[in-house]
Design an enzyme around this catalytic site. Structure first.
Site, PDB file in Angstrom:
ATOM      1  N   HIS A  85      -1.706   1.109  -0.737  1.00 35.88           N
ATOM      2  CA  HIS A  85      -0.889   1.021  -1.951  1.00 35.88           C
ATOM      3  C   HIS A  85       0.598   1.143  -1.606  1.00 35.88           C
ATOM      4  CE1 HIS A  85      -4.609   2.816  -4.185  1.00 35.88           C
ATOM      5  NE2 HIS A  85      -4.847   1.633  -3.646  1.00 35.88           N
ATOM      6  N   HIS A 243      -6.367  -4.643  -9.039  1.00 34.49           N
ATOM      7  CA  HIS A 243      -6.309  -3.645  -7.984  1.00 34.49           C
ATOM      8  C   HIS A 243      -6.768  -4.226  -6.648  1.00 34.49           C
ATOM      9  CE1 HIS A 243      -5.869   0.278  -6.252  1.00 34.49           C
ATOM     10  NE2 HIS A 243      -6.982   0.025  -5.573  1.00 34.49           N
ATOM     11  N   ASP A 247      -4.635  -4.126  -3.163  1.00 37.52           N
ATOM     12  CA  ASP A 247      -5.126  -3.764  -1.832  1.00 37.52           C
ATOM     13  C   ASP A 247      -4.855  -4.875  -0.823  1.00 37.52           C
ATOM     14  OD1 ASP A 247      -6.039  -1.277  -2.589  1.00 37.52           O
ATOM     15  OD2 ASP A 247      -8.132  -1.894  -2.814  1.00 37.52           O
ATOM     16  N   HIS A 270     -11.026  -4.159   2.149  1.00 39.52           N
ATOM     17  CA  HIS A 270     -10.158  -3.823   3.281  1.00 39.52           C
ATOM     18  C   HIS A 270     -10.651  -4.438   4.590  1.00 39.52           C
ATOM     19  CE1 HIS A 270      -7.947  -1.143   0.739  1.00 39.52           C
ATOM     20  NE2 HIS A 270      -8.987  -0.359   0.518  1.00 39.52           N
TER      21      HIS A 270
END
Length: 316
Positions: A85, A243, A247, A270
């Site tokens: 973030h 969101h 990321d 991720h």
């Protein structure tokens, strides 16, 4: 040129600090952002008693964990978790150089979004430096598949993200979002989106010693009835995909330079973001390093390819 690209590198105008808890450790942590010279990049320094004094660079080559968050450093020494973030805010706001002091092993989660970091950097101000900024320009499509998930880079005259997610839970379902990224669109459409999870998963993570700092104050939580249990509800109707884009912006910032191209992903995370970035940077025919230059006539800037040193951040 079609892309809002700065010609020179930047740093913060002044120091600024934040404090909060680590979403996984549950421990209080303070973090200070300091101005840095050109070509410093983003560097972390642990200041707690357990630290060894190592400098941790925010680069793809330093990634050591991508399961629950993105972590950097030495697994047996100094490391920093949950950087995504923060990195997203730095990248989207065009901050190239900053020295970060942190008194723990994890960036504070704040409210689960990038808002606190955006606000802090706006408070500190951004100063232009005298050194040219370099960009990574995507020259050809590069794709990586992982089961039903995939991610790819494609040439594009700008910096664009196209992210799609698909969850079985009816609280989320299938959502897609496309954004041409700059500081304004990031602050308006992406930065406020919070991390999210399912109550059944949170309970398992707690029992395993993870997510100890997770709460309704920093996460959107979906209950057993497939409904969001946060009293205030969602900040956007499609906060979940926003969101995931947040990321992705943070994970790709670990290239060490902003990219000119389009990043697309389906059911990413991720691990896939990191793999896609590494796939791009290890193919020297897939990208080139460019700078902006002003024409003598005073008209709009243009991009020119430059010779990049072998030790540059993007040289994995």
């Amino acid at each position: 040129m079609g892309a809002n690209l700065l010609e020179y590198q930047t740093t913060l105008e002044s120091c600024v600090s934040l404090s909060g808890v680590g979403v996984h450790t549950g421990k209080s942590v303070s973090i200070q952002f300091n101005p840095a010279e050109a070509d410093t990049g983003v560097v972390f320094q642990r200041t707690d008693a357990q630290a060894t004094g190592q400098t941790i660079r925010a680069l793809a080559a330093e990634v050591v964990e991508t399961d629950l968050c993105t972590a950097l450093g030495d697994p047996a020494g100094d490391n920093i978790a949950t950087v995504e973030h923060l990195m997203a805010a730095l990248s989207a706001m065009g901050i190239d150089n900053v020295s970060i002091e942190i008194d723990g092993p994890e960036v504070p989660i704040m409210d689960g979004s990038a808002k606190a970091f955006v606000d802090a950097f706006q408070q500190a101000g951004i100063r232009m430096l005298s050194e040219k900024r370099r960009y990574i320009r995507v020259l050809k499509p590069v794709r990586i598949d992982s089961g039903s998930s995939w991610a790819e880079f494609r040439p594009h005259n700008g910096t664009r993200f196209e992210v799609e997610i698909d969850f079985e839970s009816p609280a989320i379902g299938r959502q897609a979002l496309s954004v041409d990224l700059n500081a304004d669109t990031f602050a308006r459409e992406v930065a406020l989106a919070r991390t999210f999870g399912f109550i059944k998963d949170v309970e398992w993570l707690w029992s395993a010693g993870f997510a100890l700092g997770s709460s309704l104050e920093n996460s959107v939580v979906i209950g057993e009835n497939h409904r969001v249990i946060n009293m205030e509800g969602l900040r956007y109707p499609d906060e979940f995909v926003r969101h995931k884009m947040l990321d992705a912006v943070g994970d790709l910032a670990l290239a060490g330079a902003r990219f000119i191209g389009c990043f697309r992903s389906y059911r990413g995370g991720h691990r896939l973001n990191a793999a896609a970035l590494r796939h791009l940077l290890t193919d020297s025919t897939a990208f080139e390093i460019v700078e902006t230059t002003r024409r003598k006539s005073g008209r709009a800037a243009e991009l020119i390819a430059v010779n990049a040193p072998v030790h540059a951040p993007w040289a994995l």
